[in-house]
Design a protein around this motif. Structure first.
Motif, PDB file in Angstrom:
ATOM      1  N   ALA A 138      23.553  47.534  66.712  1.00  0.00           N
ATOM      2  CA  ALA A 138      23.420  48.994  66.774  1.00  0.00           C
ATOM      3  C   ALA A 138      22.075  49.395  66.163  1.00  0.00           C
ATOM      4  O   ALA A 138      21.922  49.402  64.950  1.00  0.00           O
ATOM      5  CB  ALA A 138      24.566  49.665  66.025  1.00  0.00           C
ATOM      6  N   THR A 139      21.107  49.725  67.042  1.00  0.00           N
ATOM      7  CA  THR A 139      19.764  50.069  66.556  1.00  0.00           C
ATOM      8  C   THR A 139      19.731  51.439  65.881  1.00  0.00           C
ATOM      9  O   THR A 139      18.805  51.737  65.140  1.00  0.00           O
ATOM     10  CB  THR A 139      18.765  50.103  67.731  1.00  0.00           C
ATOM     11  N   ALA A 140      20.738  52.270  66.141  1.00  0.00           N
ATOM     12  CA  ALA A 140      20.648  53.679  65.714  1.00  0.00           C
ATOM     13  C   ALA A 140      21.362  53.975  64.387  1.00  0.00           C
ATOM     14  O   ALA A 140      21.498  55.144  64.021  1.00  0.00           O
ATOM     15  CB  ALA A 140      21.200  54.588  66.816  1.00  0.00           C
ATOM     16  N   HIS A 276      11.894  57.418  71.948  1.00  0.00           N
ATOM     17  CA  HIS A 276      11.804  56.232  72.817  1.00  0.00           C
ATOM     18  C   HIS A 276      12.947  55.248  72.559  1.00  0.00           C
ATOM     19  O   HIS A 276      13.193  54.363  73.365  1.00  0.00           O
ATOM     20  CB  HIS A 276      10.480  55.503  72.570  1.00  0.00           C
ATOM     21  N   PHE A 277      13.592  55.344  71.420  1.00  0.00           N
ATOM     22  CA  PHE A 277      14.586  54.326  71.075  1.00  0.00           C
ATOM     23  C   PHE A 277      16.027  54.744  71.362  1.00  0.00           C
ATOM     24  O   PHE A 277      16.938  53.943  71.235  1.00  0.00           O
ATOM     25  CB  PHE A 277      14.452  53.942  69.594  1.00  0.00           C
ATOM     26  N   ILE A 278      16.232  55.991  71.774  1.00  0.00           N
ATOM     27  CA  ILE A 278      17.610  56.474  71.938  1.00  0.00           C
ATOM     28  C   ILE A 278      18.306  55.776  73.116  1.00  0.00           C
ATOM     29  O   ILE A 278      19.504  55.523  73.090  1.00  0.00           O
ATOM     30  CB  ILE A 278      17.665  58.015  72.079  1.00  0.00           C
ATOM     31  N   ALA A 279      17.524  55.443  74.161  1.00  0.00           N
ATOM     32  CA  ALA A 279      18.135  54.801  75.330  1.00  0.00           C
ATOM     33  C   ALA A 279      18.753  53.452  74.948  1.00  0.00           C
ATOM     34  O   ALA A 279      19.743  53.019  75.531  1.00  0.00           O
ATOM     35  CB  ALA A 279      17.092  54.615  76.428  1.00  0.00           C
ATOM     36  N   LEU A 280      18.179  52.788  73.952  1.00  0.00           N
ATOM     37  CA  LEU A 280      18.700  51.489  73.508  1.00  0.00           C
ATOM     38  C   LEU A 280      20.095  51.646  72.903  1.00  0.00           C
ATOM     39  O   LEU A 280      20.976  50.815  73.120  1.00  0.00           O
ATOM     40  CB  LEU A 280      17.778  50.873  72.453  1.00  0.00           C
ATOM     41  N   HIS A 281      20.230  52.713  72.115  1.00  0.00           N
ATOM     42  CA  HIS A 281      21.527  53.000  71.502  1.00  0.00           C
ATOM     43  C   HIS A 281      22.602  53.124  72.585  1.00  0.00           C
ATOM     44  O   HIS A 281      23.691  52.571  72.469  1.00  0.00           O
ATOM     45  CB  HIS A 281      21.406  54.292  70.684  1.00  0.00           C
ATOM     46  N   HIS A 282      22.278  53.827  73.662  1.00  0.00           N
ATOM     47  CA  HIS A 282      23.251  53.991  74.750  1.00  0.00           C
ATOM     48  C   HIS A 282      23.421  52.693  75.550  1.00  0.00           C
ATOM     49  O   HIS A 282      24.532  52.338  75.945  1.00  0.00           O
ATOM     50  CB  HIS A 282      22.815  55.134  75.670  1.00  0.00           C
ATOM     51  N   PHE A 283      22.327  51.992  75.769  1.00  0.00           N
ATOM     52  CA  PHE A 283      22.355  50.786  76.600  1.00  0.00           C
ATOM     53  C   PHE A 283      23.267  49.710  76.006  1.00  0.00           C
ATOM     54  O   PHE A 283      23.981  49.003  76.729  1.00  0.00           O
ATOM     55  CB  PHE A 283      20.922  50.249  76.754  1.00  0.00           C
ATOM     56  N   LEU A 284      23.268  49.591  74.688  1.00  0.00           N
ATOM     57  CA  LEU A 284      24.046  48.527  74.042  1.00  0.00           C
ATOM     58  C   LEU A 284      25.545  48.735  74.196  1.00  0.00           C
ATOM     59  O   LEU A 284      26.339  47.804  74.003  1.00  0.00           O
ATOM     60  CB  LEU A 284      23.637  48.409  72.573  1.00  0.00           C
ATOM     61  N   LYS A 285      25.967  49.942  74.578  1.00  0.00           N
ATOM     62  CA  LYS A 285      27.399  50.199  74.827  1.00  0.00           C
ATOM     63  C   LYS A 285      27.898  49.387  76.032  1.00  0.00           C
ATOM     64  O   LYS A 285      29.080  49.130  76.165  1.00  0.00           O
ATOM     65  CB  LYS A 285      27.636  51.691  75.069  1.00  0.00           C
TER      66      LYS A 285
END
Ligand SMILES: [Zn+2]
Length: 378
Positions: A138-140, A276-285
């Motif tokens: 979880a990057t966020a 720029h990093f918010i998409a990663l938070h969603h992608f990891l789901k």
């Protein structure tokens, strides 16, 4: 894995559970908004909260935590319409986008907003994000810790009587009904729903050489800090019916800009555009829960009557598997890691007990919403 029969969310999504009619807690939240909640009474209660804040105010009546996004504009505009003197507070993401900066600058000037842009040492953010990603996938976690702690601490220390957050996430995205009907965001709520994978700031001391001092900005007030001054902390979406499309319309009228040219994640050009990093938070789901940001966006559209379940599934099939490649590259540059590190870490969080099954070299989700999904790169 089961899906809501009204929208397209699976019951693996945190906060989503299906009732005995097969309808999810997010769709039941929508029913609460349309049927259960008396909005005139909620608006009257908000007026009372405003009046109460004004009696305790010594300058600023309230803090509105803002990112510069459509919802922050709408929050500030609504608070100002009710006569509140607003202080905007931002946790400055290390991945702020150009459009995010423009929207924030325009919000400050066009809405005549006093504002604090709070920056944490990027090296601390970097080490904390790497640690959160490697340990929890979880990057966020640092983002969520900072964006709750910073505004609440300013409120306590500057003696500002009110903090006004955006939507009630349980009402909009799913949760128990008692939480969907709640109006306040307190320390108990943050511990349960603060998206920190049930970790506290203290749990990260010593990880990646992070010290207590490094993590100073992430410190929430203690219960005892509230003894001298306890700001009220509420969801605006518990007092006025929340609608992302309506918020965008109101915000755009005042100068908010959507990101029409570059969709980062999901299907909405007006959301998830500040960082720029918010998409990663969603992608990891995808790895952990087996769904993508588009499932969230389209489910909201189904509830609002803007699309049907059939059309949403068709759109999802056409879009296919969305990978935020540019943002992954950018994150790896920020983290000073090779992209293979990102993918190996993501893979290590694939939920192969409840969501995923392996067939040779290919991973699939049994019972997935779309029968003929292309699993080649999943
Ligand atoms: Zn649903």
């Amino acid at each position: 894995m089961r899906y809501c029969k009204r929208c397209i969310l699976p019951d693996t999504r945190p906060g989503i559970f299906l009732d005995n009619e097969g309808v999810c807690s997010g769709c039941r939240g929508h029913d609460d908004k349309e049927i259960t909640i008396n909005w005139a009474r909620r608006a009257a209660a908000f007026k009372e909260i405003v009046a109460e804040a004004k009696t305790h105010s010594t300058g600023y009546d309230c803090i509105v935590p803002v990112s510069g996004g459509k919802d922050s504009w709408y929050q500030v505009i609504t608070c100002q319409q009710y006569g509140l003197k607003v202080l905007g507070v931002t946790w400055r993401t290390p991945g702020r986008t150009g459009i995010g900066q423009r929207n924030l600058d325009n919000m400050i000037s066009r809405l005549s907003l006093d504002h604090i842009d709070f920056t944490i040492d990027p090296d601390v953010e970097r080490r904390f994000m790497i640690a959160a990603y490697e340990r929890k996938g979880a990057t966020a976690i640092p983002m969520h810790m900072a964006l709750f702690a910073i505004p609440i601490r300013f409120a306590v220390q500057m003696r500002i009587p009110l903090v006004i957050w955006g939507e009630n996430p349980q009402l909009e995205f799913g949760g128990e009904q008692v939480e969907r009907l709640a109006t306040e965001l307190d320390l108990h709520w943050i511990a349960k729903h603060g998206v920190t994978n049930q970790t506290a700031r203290e749990d990260w001391i010593g990880v990646k050489d992070l010290t207590n001092e490094d993590l100073a900005a992430y410190r929430l007030p203690l219960e005892s800090d509230f003894r001298s001054f306890a700001p009220k902390s509420i969801f605006l979406g518990s007092f006025f019916k929340w609608n992302s499309f309506e918020n965008t319309r109101v915000s755009a009228k005042h100068g908010f800009e959507s990101n029409a040219a570059n969709l980062k994640t999901g299907v909405w050009h007006f959301a998830d555009i500040d960082c720029h990093f918010i998409a990663l938070h969603h992608f990891l789901k995808w790895y952990k829960f087996g769904f993508l940001r588009s499932f969230d966006n389209l489910s909201v559209q189904i509830r609002y009557g803007l699309t049907t379940r059939e059309d949403a599934i068709r759109e999802l099939r056409e879009k296919g598997f969305q990978v935020p490649n540019d943002d992954i590259t950018r994150f790896c540059e920020f983290a000073d890691k090779p992209e293979s590190w990102f993918w190996e870490t993501a893979e290590s969080f694939r939920n192969n007990s409840e969501v995923w099954r392996r067939h040779g070299d290919t991973w699939t989700i049994p019972g997935f919403l779309i029968d003929d999904w292309d699993w080649t790169h999943s």
